[in-house]
Write a protein that holds these residues in place. Sequence first.
Motif, PDB file in Angstrom:
ATOM      1  N   GLU A 190       3.722  50.453  53.306  1.00 40.68           N
ATOM      2  CA  GLU A 190       4.866  49.532  53.368  1.00 40.68           C
ATOM      3  C   GLU A 190       4.416  48.081  53.283  1.00 40.68           C
ATOM      4  O   GLU A 190       5.021  47.280  52.576  1.00 40.68           O
ATOM      5  N   TYR A 191       3.345  47.724  54.009  1.00 42.75           N
ATOM      6  CA  TYR A 191       2.842  46.347  53.975  1.00 42.75           C
ATOM      7  C   TYR A 191       2.299  45.994  52.596  1.00 42.75           C
ATOM      8  O   TYR A 191       2.492  44.882  52.107  1.00 42.75           O
ATOM      9  N   GLU A 239       5.447  42.808  46.247  1.00 41.53           N
ATOM     10  CA  GLU A 239       6.750  42.285  45.838  1.00 41.53           C
ATOM     11  C   GLU A 239       6.891  40.794  46.099  1.00 41.53           C
ATOM     12  O   GLU A 239       7.631  40.103  45.408  1.00 41.53           O
ATOM     13  N   GLU A 280       5.271  45.457  50.324  1.00 37.21           N
ATOM     14  CA  GLU A 280       5.907  44.178  50.660  1.00 37.21           C
ATOM     15  C   GLU A 280       5.122  43.012  50.064  1.00 37.21           C
ATOM     16  O   GLU A 280       5.695  42.077  49.503  1.00 37.21           O
ATOM     17  N   TYR A 281       3.797  43.067  50.179  1.00 35.22           N
ATOM     18  CA  TYR A 281       2.972  41.988  49.642  1.00 35.22           C
ATOM     19  C   TYR A 281       3.025  41.961  48.119  1.00 35.22           C
ATOM     20  O   TYR A 281       3.079  40.883  47.519  1.00 35.22           O
TER      21      TYR A 281
END
Length: 87
Positions: free
Chosen positions: A68-69, A75, A72-73
């Motif tokens: 997930e991290y 994106e 997120e990064y």
Amino acid sequence: MYDAFFTEGPKILYRLALFILKSNESKLVKVELDKFFSIFTELIKTIKHKKLMEGALKIKITRKQIVEYEKEYEENPDQEILGLVRA
């Protein structure tokens, strides 16, 4: 450390980095970003292997959180950090 990598895979690298960041947070928050990586590298050299592994193994993070991290990064990457990499 290599046995932990073979057991946990890349997850141990995140745990090690998070432990180093957390245990040195008071020093690192005062540093300008362009000096951060050199100071971080020096901090790594001062931590005893046993303490590093014990601390890292106490960090609770799941593979799902890591994915997930990372997503997120990808994106929304930090432009300031990317600027340092390109320099």
